[in-house]
Design a protein around this motif. Structure first.
Motif, PDB file in Angstrom:
ATOM      1  N   VAL A 136       0.860  -1.180   0.000  1.00 15.66           N
ATOM      2  CA  VAL A 136       0.000   0.000   0.000  1.00 15.66           C
ATOM      3  C   VAL A 136       0.898   1.232   0.000  1.00 15.66           C
ATOM      4  CG1 VAL A 136      -1.824   1.270   1.187  1.00 15.66           C
ATOM      5  CG2 VAL A 136      -1.801  -1.244   1.230  1.00 15.66           C
ATOM      6  N   PHE A 137       0.817   2.024  -1.065  1.00 19.77           N
ATOM      7  CA  PHE A 137       1.670   3.200  -1.232  1.00 19.77           C
ATOM      8  C   PHE A 137       0.896   4.469  -0.904  1.00 19.77           C
ATOM      9  CE2 PHE A 137       3.331  -0.002  -4.153  1.00 19.77           C
ATOM     10  CZ  PHE A 137       4.693   0.033  -3.890  1.00 19.77           C
ATOM     11  N   THR A 138       1.634   5.505  -0.530  1.00 18.39           N
ATOM     12  CA  THR A 138       1.025   6.822  -0.402  1.00 18.39           C
ATOM     13  C   THR A 138       0.861   7.419  -1.798  1.00 18.39           C
ATOM     14  OG1 THR A 138       3.201   7.823  -0.127  1.00 18.39           O
ATOM     15  CG2 THR A 138       2.010   7.250   1.873  1.00 18.39           C
ATOM     16  N   PRO A 139      -0.123   8.309  -1.994  1.00 18.74           N
ATOM     17  CA  PRO A 139      -0.301   8.905  -3.324  1.00 18.74           C
ATOM     18  C   PRO A 139       0.887   9.781  -3.710  1.00 18.74           C
ATOM     19  CG  PRO A 139      -2.243   9.258  -1.940  1.00 18.74           C
ATOM     20  CD  PRO A 139      -1.155   8.744  -1.044  1.00 18.74           C
ATOM     21  N   SER A 140       1.046  10.002  -5.002  1.00 18.75           N
ATOM     22  CA  SER A 140       2.025  10.968  -5.475  1.00 18.75           C
ATOM     23  C   SER A 140       1.719  12.330  -4.848  1.00 18.75           C
ATOM     24  CB  SER A 140       1.957  11.092  -7.003  1.00 18.75           C
ATOM     25  OG  SER A 140       2.219   9.857  -7.616  1.00 18.75           O
ATOM     26  N   TYR A 141       2.750  13.148  -4.712  1.00 15.96           N
ATOM     27  CA  TYR A 141       2.676  14.487  -4.127  1.00 15.96           C
ATOM     28  C   TYR A 141       2.510  14.480  -2.611  1.00 15.96           C
ATOM     29  CZ  TYR A 141       2.156  16.171  -8.904  1.00 15.96           C
ATOM     30  OH  TYR A 141       2.361  16.428 -10.227  1.00 15.96           O
ATOM     31  N   VAL A 142       2.358  13.316  -2.005  1.00 18.06           N
ATOM     32  CA  VAL A 142       2.184  13.251  -0.557  1.00 18.06           C
ATOM     33  C   VAL A 142       3.499  12.820   0.078  1.00 18.06           C
ATOM     34  CG1 VAL A 142       1.006  12.086   1.334  1.00 18.06           C
ATOM     35  CG2 VAL A 142      -0.270  12.768  -0.703  1.00 18.06           C
ATOM     36  N   GLN A 143       4.035  13.673   0.942  1.00 20.25           N
ATOM     37  CA  GLN A 143       5.289  13.349   1.629  1.00 20.25           C
ATOM     38  C   GLN A 143       4.930  12.609   2.915  1.00 20.25           C
ATOM     39  OE1 GLN A 143       8.335  14.137   0.377  1.00 20.25           O
ATOM     40  NE2 GLN A 143       7.762  15.499  -1.287  1.00 20.25           N
ATOM     41  N   GLY A 144       4.479  11.369   2.741  1.00 19.75           N
ATOM     42  CA  GLY A 144       3.893  10.649   3.860  1.00 19.75           C
ATOM     43  C   GLY A 144       4.645   9.419   4.290  1.00 19.75           C
ATOM     44  N   GLY A 145       5.939   9.370   4.079  1.00 19.56           N
ATOM     45  CA  GLY A 145       6.684   8.192   4.479  1.00 19.56           C
ATOM     46  C   GLY A 145       6.570   7.076   3.457  1.00 19.56           C
ATOM     47  N   SER A 146       6.995   5.901   3.863  1.00 23.15           N
ATOM     48  CA  SER A 146       7.088   4.782   2.932  1.00 23.15           C
ATOM     49  C   SER A 146       5.749   4.083   2.753  1.00 23.15           C
ATOM     50  CB  SER A 146       8.108   3.767   3.458  1.00 23.15           C
ATOM     51  OG  SER A 146       7.536   2.987   4.503  1.00 23.15           O
ATOM     52  N   ALA A 147       5.779   3.108   1.879  1.00 21.95           N
ATOM     53  CA  ALA A 147       4.657   2.183   1.750  1.00 21.95           C
ATOM     54  C   ALA A 147       4.630   1.254   2.966  1.00 21.95           C
ATOM     55  CB  ALA A 147       4.806   1.362   0.468  1.00 21.95           C
ATOM     56  N   VAL A 148       3.581   0.459   3.028  1.00 16.01           N
ATOM     57  CA  VAL A 148       3.506  -0.664   3.956  1.00 16.01           C
ATOM     58  C   VAL A 148       3.309  -1.917   3.112  1.00 16.01           C
ATOM     59  CG1 VAL A 148       2.247  -1.762   5.836  1.00 16.01           C
ATOM     60  CG2 VAL A 148       2.554   0.726   5.829  1.00 16.01           C
ATOM     61  N   ALA A 149       4.223  -2.864   3.221  1.00 14.34           N
ATOM     62  CA  ALA A 149       4.164  -4.085   2.418  1.00 14.34           C
ATOM     63  C   ALA A 149       4.008  -5.287   3.342  1.00 14.34           C
ATOM     64  CB  ALA A 149       5.422  -4.231   1.569  1.00 14.34           C
ATOM     65  N   THR A 150       3.121  -6.202   2.976  1.00 14.07           N
ATOM     66  CA  THR A 150       2.871  -7.384   3.793  1.00 14.07           C
ATOM     67  C   THR A 150       2.953  -8.632   2.929  1.00 14.07           C
ATOM     68  OG1 THR A 150       1.386  -6.116   5.230  1.00 14.07           O
ATOM     69  CG2 THR A 150       1.279  -8.510   5.388  1.00 14.07           C
ATOM     70  N   LEU A 151       3.708  -9.601   3.400  1.00 11.39           N
ATOM     71  CA  LEU A 151       3.763 -10.924   2.783  1.00 11.39           C
ATOM     72  C   LEU A 151       2.846 -11.856   3.571  1.00 11.39           C
ATOM     73  CD1 LEU A 151       7.600 -11.248   2.140  1.00 11.39           C
ATOM     74  CD2 LEU A 151       5.818 -11.067   0.385  1.00 11.39           C
ATOM     75  N   TYR A 152       1.967 -12.550   2.846  1.00 12.40           N
ATOM     76  CA  TYR A 152       1.000 -13.454   3.472  1.00 12.40           C
ATOM     77  C   TYR A 152       1.277 -14.886   3.044  1.00 12.40           C
ATOM     78  CZ  TYR A 152      -1.789  -9.182   4.143  1.00 12.40           C
ATOM     79  OH  TYR A 152      -2.226  -7.926   4.482  1.00 12.40           O
ATOM     80  N   SER A 153       1.211 -15.808   3.999  1.00 16.39           N
ATOM     81  CA  SER A 153       1.228 -17.240   3.698  1.00 16.39           C
ATOM     82  C   SER A 153       0.188 -17.908   4.579  1.00 16.39           C
ATOM     83  CB  SER A 153       2.613 -17.840   3.964  1.00 16.39           C
ATOM     84  OG  SER A 153       2.874 -17.880   5.352  1.00 16.39           O
ATOM     85  N   SER A 154      -0.046 -19.170   4.357  1.00 19.00           N
ATOM     86  CA  SER A 154      -1.025 -19.885   5.177  1.00 19.00           C
ATOM     87  C   SER A 154      -0.584 -19.980   6.627  1.00 19.00           C
ATOM     88  CB  SER A 154      -1.250 -21.290   4.610  1.00 19.00           C
ATOM     89  OG  SER A 154      -0.024 -22.019   4.566  1.00 19.00           O
ATOM     90  N   ALA A 155       0.712 -19.865   6.852  1.00 20.08           N
ATOM     91  CA  ALA A 155       1.224 -20.017   8.214  1.00 20.08           C
ATOM     92  C   ALA A 155       1.314 -18.707   8.976  1.00 20.08           C
ATOM     93  CB  ALA A 155       2.607 -20.675   8.165  1.00 20.08           C
ATOM     94  N   ALA A 156       1.631 -17.613   8.271  1.00 19.90           N
ATOM     95  CA  ALA A 156       1.879 -16.361   8.988  1.00 19.90           C
ATOM     96  C   ALA A 156       1.893 -15.208   7.994  1.00 19.90           C
ATOM     97  CB  ALA A 156       3.212 -16.431   9.741  1.00 19.90           C
ATOM     98  N   SER A 157       1.969 -14.019   8.527  1.00 26.78           N
ATOM     99  CA  SER A 157       2.161 -12.835   7.701  1.00 26.78           C
ATOM    100  C   SER A 157       3.298 -12.007   8.290  1.00 26.78           C
ATOM    101  CB  SER A 157       0.882 -11.995   7.628  1.00 26.78           C
ATOM    102  OG  SER A 157       0.547 -11.485   8.904  1.00 26.78           O
ATOM    103  N   LYS A 158       3.945 -11.237   7.440  1.00 25.42           N
ATOM    104  CA  LYS A 158       5.042 -10.398   7.880  1.00 25.42           C
ATOM    105  C   LYS A 158       4.917  -9.048   7.203  1.00 25.42           C
ATOM    106  CE  LYS A 158      10.065 -10.381   8.565  1.00 25.42           C
ATOM    107  NZ  LYS A 158      11.320 -11.157   8.380  1.00 25.42           N
TER     108      LYS A 158
END
Length: 357
Positions: free
Chosen positions: A276-298
């Protein structure tokens, strides 16, 4: 993750900017202000002399209306190209031949594959490295996920990009001092060629932020087959197709609310990714990225610095010889992918409009 360089020992890199429009005002100047240990703006060029002078005055830089003044300035180390897209290729080539230490060019860095090939040749001849300002490729959350996703490139089967944002003008009006901005005419939904221009502009102006990320998951795009391409109303696009045996779906639209959504998903049988990225022109820090598996998420992020800052710090390392630039073939393939997607989507839109005319 840290956002460090030899900023306390290396001299600051001196920056010349071509184009004083919204991207320079709302994105690059605020980013450079946060990285003032590494960079100083020396000259700002714009064909509108008043805009160039006003924007340059924010940083104490000189202003000019001539690109040649930037290329010929011996005090400029790094040339930043934020001019309209049709001028990018010629200006990149001129900056290479002028001997810049590095070039940052906004996307797309060329409009045709032939232009991209010429840029790669001149860059190789002159030794001047080029970075394309595709900020999502430098986003620290994306890079952290990349280091952990293992075989996702091989095992993924579906890629989805969803962008729902307010019109750029809402950000531009708040973040810039541009006066008398020319109004873009509304797209004529019944004119096939106007519709073609609209979908091409959507791909080369908005989707292109994510296309280098999507291309990472396509071992080849030579078999790209766009099966559906439509314009959304009042603005946007819906594009679906296949490449490398995978489904690729892109959709974008506009909203007047304050709840934008910029999400890229890569789905596999065992593991999936959602960024999930911030929109262009927004100085809002980084994206948030999540890896999902059947066992866990990170989850990775949010980090305090954004893809904008990360691309500038990568540029600093490249300009100082601390890091190799991206291989030109990567930049060319990114552009070829975007052009192929735009060409096929345009054909669908044109044919659909003609069939109902």
């Amino acid at each position: 993750m840290t956002q460090s360089s030899d900023r306390h020992t290396a001299p600051r890199l001196r920056v010349g900017i071509l184009g004083a429009g919204p991207v320079t005002q709302a994105i690059h100047l605020p980013t450079l202000a946060r990285l003032s240990d590494d960079f100083e703006v020396r000259v700002v060029m714009d064909v509108d002399g008043a805009t160039a002078e006003a924007v340059a005055g924010r940083t104490g830089a000189a202003s000019t209306t001539r690109a040649e003044d930037v290329f010929g300035d011996p005090s400029v180390d790094v040339v930043v190209i934020c001019s309209p897209s049709q001028f990018h290729a010629a200006q990149v080539i001129a900056a290479c031949r002028a001997g810049a230490k590095a070039i940052l060019c906004e996307k797309p860095f060329a409009m045709t594959a032939d232009e991209a090939n010429e840029i790669a040749k001149v860059s190789e001849q002159t030794g001047v490295p080029i970075i394309v300002g595709a900020m999502h490729t430098f986003d620290p959350a994306w890079l952290a996920a990349e280091a952990e996703w293992g075989s996702l490139i091989e095992t993924s089967h579906t890629i989805r990009s969803t962008v729902v944002i307010p019109p750029n003008s809402q950000f531009e009006d708040l973040a810039t001092d541009i006066v008398a901005r020319p109004l873009s005419p509304a797209s004529n939904q019944t004119d096939p060629e106007a519709a073609v221009r609209a979908v091409t502009d959507g791909i080369m102006g908005l989707a292109i932020h994510d296309l280098p990320l999507i291309r990472q998951f396509l071992p080849t795009f030579a078999d790209l087959d766009v099966l559906r391409a439509e314009l959304a109303s009042p603005w946007g696009y819906v594009i679906s197709g296949t490449a490398s045996g995978k489904v690729v779906h892109l959709q974008a639209g506009s909203t007047d609310t304050s709840a934008p959504n910029w999400t890229l998903e890569v789905i596999g049988d065992e593991l999936s990714l959602r960024a999930v990225f911030t929109p262009s022109y927004v100085q809002g820090g980084s994206a948030v990225a999540t890896l999902y598996s059947s066992a866990a998420s990170k989850t990775f992020g949010p980090y305090a610095f954004s893809g904008y800052e990360a691309e500038w710090m990568a540029l600093a390392r490249v300009a100082r010889g601390q890091e190799a630039p991206p291989p030109p073939v990567e930049l060319i393939d990114d552009l070829r992918f975007a052009i192929a997607l735009a060409d096929q989507s345009s054909s669908h839109v044109r044919n659909n409009r003609k069939s109902v005319a």
